[in-house]
Write an enzyme that holds these catalytic residues in place. Sequence first.
Site, PDB file in Angstrom:
ATOM      1  N   GLY A   1       0.382  -1.275  -0.072  1.00 46.49           N
ATOM      2  CA  GLY A   1      -0.041   0.224  -0.411  1.00 46.49           C
ATOM      3  C   GLY A   1       0.870   1.418   0.304  1.00 46.49           C
TER       4      GLY A   1
ATOM      5  N   GLY B   1      -1.013   4.833   0.315  1.00 54.00           N
ATOM      6  CA  GLY B   1      -1.258   5.839   0.184  1.00 54.00           C
ATOM      7  C   GLY B   1      -0.763   6.898   1.358  1.00 54.00           C
ATOM      8  N   ASN B   2      -1.350   8.119   2.045  1.00 59.82           N
ATOM      9  CA  ASN B   2      -1.081   8.246   2.275  1.00 59.82           C
ATOM     10  C   ASN B   2       0.347   8.197   3.643  1.00 59.82           C
ATOM     11  OD1 ASN B   2      -1.951  10.864   2.205  1.00 59.82           O
ATOM     12  ND2 ASN B   2      -3.892  10.708   3.387  1.00 59.82           N
ATOM     13  N   VAL B   3      -0.284   7.320   4.039  1.00 57.22           N
ATOM     14  CA  VAL B   3       0.862   6.886   5.179  1.00 57.22           C
ATOM     15  C   VAL B   3       2.158   5.986   4.679  1.00 57.22           C
ATOM     16  CG1 VAL B   3       1.202   5.362   7.415  1.00 57.22           C
ATOM     17  CG2 VAL B   3      -1.079   6.469   6.943  1.00 57.22           C
TER      18      VAL B   3
ATOM     19  N   LYS C   1      -6.973  -1.130  11.560  1.00 55.12           N
ATOM     20  CA  LYS C   1      -7.743  -1.593  12.861  1.00 55.12           C
ATOM     21  C   LYS C   1      -9.026  -2.275  12.555  1.00 55.12           C
ATOM     22  CE  LYS C   1      -8.796   3.075  10.424  1.00 55.12           C
ATOM     23  NZ  LYS C   1      -7.458   4.019  10.386  1.00 55.12           N
TER      24      LYS C   1
ATOM     25  N   GLY D   1      -2.980   7.171  15.658  1.00 55.03           N
ATOM     26  CA  GLY D   1      -2.585   7.722  14.354  1.00 55.03           C
ATOM     27  C   GLY D   1      -0.362   7.974  16.083  1.00 55.03           C
TER      28      GLY D   1
ATOM     29  N   GLY E   1      -9.990  18.590   3.641  1.00 55.22           N
ATOM     30  CA  GLY E   1     -10.172  17.236   3.685  1.00 55.22           C
ATOM     31  C   GLY E   1     -10.197  16.837   5.101  1.00 55.22           C
TER      32      GLY E   1
ATOM     33  N   LYS F   1     -11.831   0.932  16.969  1.00 52.84           N
ATOM     34  CA  LYS F   1     -10.519   1.199  17.292  1.00 52.84           C
ATOM     35  C   LYS F   1     -10.741   0.533  19.159  1.00 52.84           C
ATOM     36  CE  LYS F   1      -8.459   4.878  14.793  1.00 52.84           C
ATOM     37  NZ  LYS F   1      -9.117   6.300  13.715  1.00 52.84           N
TER      38      LYS F   1
END
Lengths: 438, 438
Positions: free
Chosen positions: B13, B15-17, B106, B135, B188, B206
């Site tokens: 993956g 994406g952002n992270v 999660k 996070g 966003g 969570k």
Amino acid sequence: MTELRTLKVALLGCGNVGAQVARILLEDADALASRTGARLELTGIAVRNLDTKRDVELPQELFTTDAESLVKDADLVVELMGGIEPARSLILSALRSGACVVTGNKALIAQDGATLHEEADRAGVQLSYEAAVAGAIPILRPIRDSLSGDRITRVLGIVNGTTNFILDQMDSTGAQFADALAEAQRLGYAEADPTADVEGHDAASKAAILAALSFHTRFALDDVYCEGISSVSAADIAAAKDAGFVIKLLAIAEKLTDEQGATGVSVRVHPTLLPRDHPLAAVRGAFNAVFIEAENAGELMFYGQGAGGTPTASAVLGDLVSAARRIVLGGPAGTETTTGHVAALPIDAAVTSYYIGLDVADQPGVLARIAQLFAEHGVSIEIMRQTIHRAEDSSVESAELRIVTHRATEAALAATVEAVKRLDVINTVTSVLRVEGV
Amino acid sequence: MTELRTLKVALLGCGNVGAQVARILLEDADALASRTGARLELTGIAVRNLDTKRDVELPQELFTTDAESLVKDADLVVELMGGIEPARSLILSALRSGACVVTGNKALIAQDGATLHEEADRAGVQLSYEAAVAGAIPILRPIRDSLSGDRITRVLGIVNGTTNFILDQMDSTGAQFADALAEAQRLGYAEADPTADVEGHDAASKAAILAALSFHTRFALDDVYCEGISSVSAADIAAAKDAGFVIKLLAIAEKLTDEQGATGVSVRVHPTLLPRDHPLAAVRGAFNAVFIEAENAGELMFYGQGAGGTPTASAVLGDLVSAARRIVLGGPAGTETTTGHVAALPIDAAVTSYYIGLDVADQPGVLARIAQLFAEHGVSIEIMRQTIHRAEDSSVESAELRIVTHRATEAALAATVEAVKRLDVINTVTSVLRVEGV
């Protein structure tokens, strides 16, 4: 429950924290065993005086004055005597005989952590001291483990409950330092001899430990600049409040890069102005908190009780269970990660913002002359505010000037303040305080 | 630097992270190696589509669509694809081939953590997921390790930044939910389809993970009562504000003991009133925080950024360095401590305080009748406040009654509210909200 291995735990010291550790080991034995995979058997409690009256009822047969023998036979040693000796010798002897050691002794770790860690590494055993900084708050392990893939840039900690209580009292009631201290002593938040707390020595030990873990480098206690709160006046607090700040005693460790690109770490303890909307500003009473800035994680804060027998015992037990688990599972001991070698910076090289209070003559051009002087010393002014106090006949009684600077080195600031003092239009420099979080 | 062992890292993956994790692995390679004792070599990044434009510039040759092959050859697998499949199969395959796995997934951990942990235990490798909850905030490791010698009694978490941003906007500007959501989407903070966030599903996953670690027991996602914020009105927020509260979406896990002495854990997510001086009340915008109450430690709070590529990457890297250190040192993998078996309680058995807003007729004796009804249902009233709204001619336009109860079960409260509704003096029940921290 199936048959579990038993690990022998020796407790050194039975003060506030020690007594609670003993109580929990006895009361919660089953729960601790199920989480550890071994029964933690408290084999003895070494004390100086068998006849001392204790708050917690504990089996009399556990007490002994022979700490040396107790340590020899233990798998895990918990040192909560405080002070340098005999704690240091007993810990070294425990490590050499292969026991894991848990301690809450900040002074010893700050002063001689390197020796103890070397000995632990040599013996392949674990040395841990979560309780040494910020009591119940899990802070050392998160820095060492959770943030191990990040770069910490700054740590700001309220790590002394006594001084936070006193400053909070002064802030909320307008009390002078001496009265707030007396109140803290009355309530048991301050000791009869409060020197170690109010002069910042306790916080300085914790600052050295936080800096070592955050910057992977060991710092000597002498590397920590230390200034306490005994000179903070009710007038300072009031002026700070008026300008939207609160005064906290902060333990600070931050990485600084100078104009030549050289980096170093400034480790210091001093009263500090914080904007009232900063997360640390809301830490009231005897609570502690550690605020961390890291390159990737951004801003983090850890908050909780920084002292007290039972809360601090929680941190000791966490270390104890963790060490015991490792013994059970058979893994290697966690080593400290002092892999870096960043220089400790002298206080002159520290960079921060400043709040300066001046009592000035009410003459035309005073502001301009002072502003000019700051500019000549390379200290940039962020806020300058003049308040004129008038008598009933509206003649000027005094004029007060409050200045908040942008970030500057301590050296530049000190030179500026010296020059300001020499100006004929200045009556007094009423306060010079450092500011963070702006 | 001496010759170090190399560990192969597969990233699933981008994406952002994921993109930030890749960037840090490449940019900080030396620092990570010195802290780990091994070089972490990013061997590939598995993505669905090679042509997707990414924010971070990364070497094109690292990208592949063949996740299976990438996983087969790795020592450490970082799963940041999200969703259940193919993430689940790839993680299982990684664990079976002896790789340690770090994930931020999660939903998968909450739904199928048991299977994954069993597989990790069987293979003797580490499975960690600090990034899955809150996070950048180190929270799972402190719960598991630092608090291992304590007993957690309650966890209250602001674990969803989107809903905290929306509620904070509503609180500070008086906006309606729909407008605050639109603002969050514009900035966003909320996705185009915000369901998972605003209906509490993300927070519920969570909550299940926090409950499992805090109470050493695995809870199913179905055990989590879940109520989102879409029905919270500007009027609710205003009434709460007026009464000294702020509304937060909380993930709650707490141990409750009923009158027969049976204990269970209530795991739930719902909008909750908190006193404005509660530490969680000060958590603004998209920040997260987890507040923990433990028997010995007392109150702790962990605060920081709950989302965002770089902050979340910090948590992933922390897990990765920790897993890599363990491989280097040769110790056993850390196992999860689900040694307890506490029952999950249905929402009816949850015990909390309540805020009830009523639009009532202005007749003598109304307060007494309502108070009587509460008493009959065993719900004790802490605060009862009536506000009469008058027209210009001072005739009564409406009367508003606000009640805050002492702690009561959901079942008792629901029965009370039903009975109140049937009273002829009640025009409308304007709101029923749960209250914590009083």
